[in-house]
Design a protein around this motif. Structure first.
Motif, mmCIF file in Angstrom:
data_model
loop_
_atom_site.group_PDB
_atom_site.id
_atom_site.type_symbol
_atom_site.label_atom_id
_atom_site.label_comp_id
_atom_site.label_asym_id
_atom_site.label_seq_id
_atom_site.Cartn_x
_atom_site.Cartn_y
_atom_site.Cartn_z
ATOM 1 N N VAL A 1 -20.223 0.989 -7.131
ATOM 2 C CA VAL A 1 -19.145 1.953 -6.874
ATOM 3 C C VAL A 1 -19.278 2.516 -5.458
ATOM 4 O O VAL A 1 -18.282 2.672 -4.742
ATOM 5 C CB VAL A 1 -19.171 3.089 -7.909
ATOM 6 C CG1 VAL A 1 -18.156 4.172 -7.549
ATOM 7 C CG2 VAL A 1 -18.876 2.546 -9.302
ATOM 8 N N SER B 1 -15.918 1.539 -3.379
ATOM 9 C CA SER B 1 -14.971 2.649 -3.239
ATOM 10 C C SER B 1 -14.651 3.002 -1.787
ATOM 11 O O SER B 1 -13.473 3.141 -1.433
ATOM 12 C CB SER B 1 -15.488 3.882 -3.991
ATOM 13 O OG SER B 1 -15.554 3.619 -5.378
ATOM 14 N N VAL C 1 -12.443 0.153 -0.313
ATOM 15 C CA VAL C 1 -11.075 0.202 -0.831
ATOM 16 C C VAL C 1 -10.331 1.376 -0.202
ATOM 17 O O VAL C 1 -9.156 1.261 0.176
ATOM 18 C CB VAL C 1 -11.073 0.318 -2.362
ATOM 19 C CG1 VAL C 1 -9.668 0.584 -2.887
ATOM 20 C CG2 VAL C 1 -11.629 -0.955 -2.993
ATOM 21 N N PHE C 2 -11.019 2.509 -0.074
ATOM 22 C CA PHE C 2 -10.386 3.704 0.493
ATOM 23 C C PHE C 2 -9.912 3.451 1.919
ATOM 24 O O PHE C 2 -8.761 3.759 2.263
ATOM 25 C CB PHE C 2 -11.363 4.879 0.466
ATOM 26 C CG PHE C 2 -10.821 6.121 1.105
ATOM 27 C CD1 PHE C 2 -9.933 6.933 0.421
ATOM 28 C CD2 PHE C 2 -11.185 6.475 2.397
ATOM 29 C CE1 PHE C 2 -9.418 8.087 1.010
ATOM 30 C CE2 PHE C 2 -10.679 7.614 3.000
ATOM 31 C CZ PHE C 2 -9.785 8.420 2.300
ATOM 32 N N SER D 1 -3.824 5.581 -4.622
ATOM 33 C CA SER D 1 -4.783 5.461 -5.728
ATOM 34 C C SER D 1 -5.997 4.644 -5.333
ATOM 35 O O SER D 1 -5.881 3.576 -4.736
ATOM 36 C CB SER D 1 -4.105 4.805 -6.938
ATOM 37 O OG SER D 1 -5.036 4.635 -7.994
ATOM 38 N N ILE D 2 -7.165 5.157 -5.675
ATOM 39 C CA ILE D 2 -8.409 4.403 -5.575
ATOM 40 C C ILE D 2 -8.808 4.057 -6.999
ATOM 41 O O ILE D 2 -9.102 4.944 -7.802
ATOM 42 C CB ILE D 2 -9.519 5.214 -4.894
ATOM 43 C CG1 ILE D 2 -9.109 5.570 -3.468
ATOM 44 C CG2 ILE D 2 -10.829 4.420 -4.897
ATOM 45 C CD1 ILE D 2 -8.834 4.375 -2.591
ATOM 46 N N GLY D 3 -8.793 2.766 -7.327
ATOM 47 C CA GLY D 3 -9.045 2.343 -8.688
ATOM 48 C C GLY D 3 -7.740 2.157 -9.444
ATOM 49 O O GLY D 3 -6.689 2.695 -9.057
ATOM 50 N N VAL E 1 -7.642 9.041 -8.544
ATOM 51 C CA VAL E 1 -8.727 8.086 -8.747
ATOM 52 C C VAL E 1 -8.582 7.518 -10.152
ATOM 53 O O VAL E 1 -8.503 8.269 -11.129
ATOM 54 C CB VAL E 1 -10.116 8.756 -8.593
ATOM 55 C CG1 VAL E 1 -11.227 7.771 -8.943
ATOM 56 C CG2 VAL E 1 -10.293 9.291 -7.178
ATOM 57 N N PRO F 1 -12.798 0.997 -10.787
ATOM 58 C CA PRO F 1 -12.958 1.020 -9.321
ATOM 59 C C PRO F 1 -13.023 -0.366 -8.701
ATOM 60 O O PRO F 1 -13.925 -0.680 -7.936
ATOM 61 C CB PRO F 1 -14.287 1.754 -9.160
ATOM 62 C CG PRO F 1 -15.078 1.323 -10.344
ATOM 63 C CD PRO F 1 -14.080 1.198 -11.486
ATOM 64 N N GLY G 1 -7.271 -0.683 -5.399
ATOM 65 C CA GLY G 1 -6.497 0.516 -5.161
ATOM 66 C C GLY G 1 -5.156 0.117 -4.578
ATOM 67 O O GLY G 1 -4.876 -1.057 -4.368
#
Length: 376
Positions: A15, A19, A22-23, A44-46, A64, A68, A71
């Motif tokens: 994660v 994360s 992806v962010f 959205s993340i996830g 969120v 995860p 996104g």
């Protein structure tokens, strides 16, 4: 030998790895969209059900999801997270200037390309930072010794030879050879070298050697048996570090492209593809080796994320860009029905790909052997 990290630690490291990447990927889309005054519904993340979130003063929902593994940025007017447009007849004319689907083609292309671009930029920054802090390792491409009965020994290479090219790629330092050999397991490669002022050429096939990593897991690597001179370190300034960091990202991306071509053409097995479970495993292992190893792996995963998203598969950023390229050639938008069929096909391809890599991951963990043992 290091003990394998526990499941909980591995999940946390996975994660922590995915994360942020992806962010920043989705933030690239978001910031490019905002630059062109594109309205946004949600960030959205996830995926899946929202765990927590908030709504900012512009009415954008930041959230969120519980899964995860990705996104998205959902621009206002999109029918879904894949950015398929709603029917134009149902759109308020006053809102059209702010909707992604009605932006000029070049703006839409920039917004879509911004996500992968940021992933590559993040990797460049990480590599450049490491080079600026620790310097760049350098080993002269002159052979100092040859492993007996190795591929290089059988091909006739000798100490004192200067390696000029491997597989057609120029060699500036011994480290360049390693990357080229790694993507050619069991495949003949051409080697140009200089001996006593004369340039010669030989073809050799790297040997496949089984080794164990520091966690006790067996793996196979290609090896040609060349030993270089003593490794040194060259200090680089900020500008040089940025240059060589960029060069490293281009080289890594090139190896990914070549590896994919080899798999598609049958030169390498599809079993070599790994998925989220494999990334989770190596994330956990990197986490036990310290922050430097973890961040270096994050740079490689970031390159991988940017590269995969640029593949011309509908549902991915590269699929959007391919459709925009077709729109530019046709000088008019692709019919919505065609786009929907393309994205449905892309979705099916992605699901198939995920099944393949997950199967490979489970096989690499010995799950099927264990189940077979229980049944037997």
């Amino acid at each position: 030998m290091l003990p394998s990290p526990g499941i909980l630690f591995t999940i946390l490291m996975f994660v922590a790895m995915i994360s942020p990447l992806v962010f920043i990927h989705e933030m690239g889309h978001y910031l490019a969209g905002r630059m062109f005054n594109t309205a946004v519904d949600s960030f959205s993340i996830g995926f899946g059900r929202e765990i927590f979130g908030w709504t900012n003063r512009r009415g954008e929902r930041w959230k969120v999801g519980w899964l995860p593994l990705g996104g998205y940025v959902k621009f206002t007017g999109d029918a879904n997270a894949a950015s398929l447009p709603q029917e134009a007849a149902r759109v308020n004319p006053a809102e059209k200037p702010f909707l992604f689907a009605f932006k000029p083609l070049w703006q839409r292309a920039i917004i879509v390309a911004a996500g992968p671009f940021v992933n590559f930029a993040a990797a460049i920054l990480i590599f450049a930072t490491f080079i600026a802090i620790y310097g760049q390792s350098y080993t002269s491409p002159v052979v100092s010794n040859i492993v007996t009965e190795s591929a290089a020994d059988r091909a006739g290479l000798a100490p004192g030879d200067r390696i000029l090219k491997v597989d057609g790629k120029a060699i500036e330092r011994f480290e360049d050879i390693i990357g080229i050999v790694m993507i050619n397991p069991g495949t003949p490669v051409s080697v140009d070298f200089e001996r006593a002022g004369a340039v010669r050429n030989i073809v050799l096939t790297p040997d496949l050697i089984e080794e164990k990593d520091r966690f006790g897991k067996t793996f196979t690597i290609p090896r040609i048996g060349l030993i270089g001179e003593e490794r040194g370190v060259i200090e680089r300034g900020p500008v040089e570090s940025l240059w060589y960091g960029t060069e490293a990202v281009f080289a890594t991306t090139g190896m990914m492209v070549e590896g994919l071509v080899q798999i598609v053409t049958g030169r390498r097995s599809v079993k070599e593809l790994g998925g989220p479970l494999k990334i989770a495993e190596v994330s956990g292992q990197a986490g036990t080796m310290g922050i430097e190893a973890f961040v270096n792996l994050m740079a490689l995963v970031s390159i991988n994320l940017g590269f995969i998203n640029l593949l011309p598969i509908p549902m991915l950023d590269g699929g959007h860009l391919a459709i925009y390229a077709a729109e530019a050639v046709r000088r008019k938008p692709i019919p919505p029905q065609v786009q929907e069929w393309a994205f449905m096909t892309g979705f099916a391809l992605l699901i198939s790909f995920m099944l393949i890599v997950t199967w490979n991951d489970l096989a690499s963990f010995g799950v099927f052997k264990h189940v077979a043992g229980l049944i037997g």
